[in-house]
Design a protein around this motif. Structure first.
Motif, PDB file in Angstrom:
ATOM      1  N   UNK A  86      10.669 -15.497   8.184  1.00 11.63           N
ATOM      2  CA  UNK A  86      10.572 -14.058   8.433  1.00 11.63           C
ATOM      3  C   UNK A  86      10.594 -13.344   7.082  1.00 11.63           C
ATOM      4  N   UNK A  87       9.448 -12.850   6.655  1.00 16.34           N
ATOM      5  CA  UNK A  87       9.334 -12.270   5.329  1.00 16.34           C
ATOM      6  C   UNK A  87      10.048 -10.926   5.203  1.00 16.34           C
ATOM      7  N   UNK A  88      10.327 -10.280   6.313  1.00 18.77           N
ATOM      8  CA  UNK A  88      11.006  -8.991   6.265  1.00 18.77           C
ATOM      9  C   UNK A  88      12.507  -9.133   6.044  1.00 18.77           C
ATOM     10  N   UNK A  89      13.013 -10.343   6.107  1.00 16.45           N
ATOM     11  CA  UNK A  89      14.438 -10.583   5.899  1.00 16.45           C
ATOM     12  C   UNK A  89      14.697 -11.006   4.454  1.00 16.45           C
TER      13      UNK A  89
ATOM     14  N   UNK B 234      20.260 -22.475   2.259  1.00 16.53           N
ATOM     15  CA  UNK B 234      21.281 -21.879   3.116  1.00 16.53           C
ATOM     16  C   UNK B 234      20.869 -22.019   4.580  1.00 16.53           C
ATOM     17  N   UNK B 235      21.821 -22.416   5.400  1.00 15.57           N
ATOM     18  CA  UNK B 235      21.521 -22.660   6.812  1.00 15.57           C
ATOM     19  C   UNK B 235      21.235 -21.379   7.577  1.00 15.57           C
ATOM     20  N   UNK B 236      21.870 -20.286   7.204  1.00 13.09           N
ATOM     21  CA  UNK B 236      21.690 -19.046   7.959  1.00 13.09           C
ATOM     22  C   UNK B 236      20.629 -18.114   7.414  1.00 13.09           C
ATOM     23  N   UNK B 237      19.773 -18.595   6.519  1.00 18.03           N
ATOM     24  CA  UNK B 237      18.745 -17.732   5.926  1.00 18.03           C
ATOM     25  C   UNK B 237      17.577 -17.590   6.901  1.00 18.03           C
ATOM     26  N   UNK B 238      17.329 -16.378   7.372  1.00 16.32           N
ATOM     27  CA  UNK B 238      16.238 -16.142   8.311  1.00 16.32           C
ATOM     28  C   UNK B 238      14.883 -16.157   7.620  1.00 16.32           C
ATOM     29  N   UNK B 239      14.874 -15.773   6.351  1.00 13.76           N
ATOM     30  CA  UNK B 239      13.600 -15.762   5.630  1.00 13.76           C
ATOM     31  C   UNK B 239      13.083 -17.177   5.421  1.00 13.76           C
TER      32      UNK B 239
ATOM     33  N   UNK C 246       0.822  -1.199   0.000  1.00 15.83           N
ATOM     34  CA  UNK C 246       0.000   0.000   0.000  1.00 15.83           C
ATOM     35  C   UNK C 246       0.858   1.252   0.000  1.00 15.83           C
ATOM     36  N   UNK C 247       2.035   1.212   0.657  1.00 11.53           N
ATOM     37  CA  UNK C 247       2.892   2.383   0.712  1.00 11.53           C
ATOM     38  C   UNK C 247       3.763   2.499  -0.533  1.00 11.53           C
ATOM     39  N   UNK C 248       3.830   1.431  -1.360  1.00  8.91           N
ATOM     40  CA  UNK C 248       4.654   1.462  -2.554  1.00  8.91           C
ATOM     41  C   UNK C 248       6.129   1.271  -2.274  1.00  8.91           C
ATOM     42  N   UNK C 249       6.486   0.693  -1.112  1.00 12.00           N
ATOM     43  CA  UNK C 249       7.884   0.507  -0.771  1.00 12.00           C
ATOM     44  C   UNK C 249       8.405  -0.773  -1.412  1.00 12.00           C
ATOM     45  N   UNK C 250       9.703  -0.760  -1.709  1.00 13.35           N
ATOM     46  CA  UNK C 250      10.316  -1.938  -2.300  1.00 13.35           C
ATOM     47  C   UNK C 250      10.653  -2.930  -1.206  1.00 13.35           C
ATOM     48  N   UNK C 251      10.362  -4.209  -1.449  1.00 15.44           N
ATOM     49  CA  UNK C 251      10.666  -5.241  -0.482  1.00 15.44           C
ATOM     50  C   UNK C 251      12.052  -5.808  -0.699  1.00 15.44           C
ATOM     51  N   UNK C 252      12.286  -7.008  -0.191  1.00 12.92           N
ATOM     52  CA  UNK C 252      13.598  -7.639  -0.263  1.00 12.92           C
ATOM     53  C   UNK C 252      13.671  -8.498  -1.520  1.00 12.92           C
ATOM     54  N   UNK C 253      14.879  -8.633  -2.058  1.00 13.10           N
ATOM     55  CA  UNK C 253      15.146  -9.439  -3.251  1.00 13.10           C
ATOM     56  C   UNK C 253      14.261  -9.046  -4.426  1.00 13.10           C
TER      57      UNK C 253
END
Length: 267
Positions: A157-160, A147-152, A88-95
């Motif tokens: 966690x979708x914000x990562x 990847x073992x260290x991927x938080x997403x 809604x804010x038009x912000x770009x997410x991750x990847x």
């Protein structure tokens, strides 16, 4: 007169042959058989028609489904967050993805035993997930990374960002998203090197900025846009010829093609 005489001779010869053939059939006893077959074919067909029985389905035992929106009920506030094409804010997410939280979405939880085998394949991942998985531009596999260290992908966690997929420092678009296997096979680069290089650019941006005009994206979509035939599984041919990846093979072929064109123009 000559044509009429020839026609009458032909008709006489034809009639005599018909008589001979009928006499031959009669001597063999086949004339009766032919007449019987004709009588069978000309027999009237039966007027009986077989109609398929119609069985009406009984839905009285199953409850009727009603829309909560049409019935005036308020929407449920339960459910987990999911993402859509833009927020809604038009912000770009991750990847290169933009996300928006939406309530009332019932999402299937991934079993623990499936998450345990997530890291079995680091190349393209082993678990498909339409929500947390990020689609690779080349293989188009929307899987959780290995990847073992991927938080997403590990902690959901979708914000990562997903550390198992690349992210172009210039365009931040889906064109720059590649999994570990496609990055290695198609472009000869390692994920650790790309991850440490904060100024890494995808092949699209590399070509647009004219850093290397022959370093092109070799996905099937992009090659078709260039009126080129997709390479398919060309890594074996590239390695047999001594190239590091498919992109290096195409780069050399494009350079040789342009060199031949320049020689023809000069000649």
């Amino acid at each position: 007169m000559g044509k009429l005489q020839a026609k009458s001779d032909y008709e006489e010869l034809r009639k005599s042959r018909i008589v001979e053939n009928q006499a031959r059939l009669a001597s063999l006893g086949l004339q009766k058989t032919i007449s019987e077959l004709r009588s069978l074919n000309s027999s009237p067909k039966s007027d009986k028609t077989y109609a398929r029985k119609y069985c009406k389905a009984d839905y009285s035992s199953t409850p009727l489904r009603r829309s909560s929106r049409l019935s005036g009920k308020p929407p449920s506030s339960k459910g987990e967050l999911c993402y859509s094409s833009e927020n809604e804010e038009g912000e770009r997410g991750v990847n290169g993805h933009t996300m928006r939280g939406r309530r009332g979405t019932n999402r299937r939880l991934i079993p623990t035993e499936d998450l345990a085998r997530r890291c079995e394949s680091k190349g393209r991942g082993s678990l498909y997930d339409p929500l947390y998985g990020i689609c690779c531009h080349f293989c188009r596999q929307k899987k959780l990374c290995g990847e073992e260290g991927c938080k997403r992908c590990g902690d959901m966690d979708m914000n990562e960002p997903c550390i198992g997929k690349t992210d172009c420092s210039v365009c931040h678009s889906t064109n720059g998203i590649l999994c570990r296997a496609c990055l290695k096979i198609r472009y000869g680069e390692e994920m650790e090197e790309v991850r440490s290089n904060k100024e890494w650019m995808c092949p699209h941006c590399t070509e647009e900025k004219q850093i290397n005009p022959y370093w092109i994206c070799n996905s099937s979509f992009c090659l078709k846009k260039r009126k080129m035939v997709p390479t398919g599984i060309a890594i074996y041919r590239a390695r047999e010829m001594g190239y590091k990846s498919v992109a290096h093979l195409l780069m050399d072929e494009l350079q040789r093609t342009d060199a031949k064109k320049m020689m023809v123009v000069k000649a």
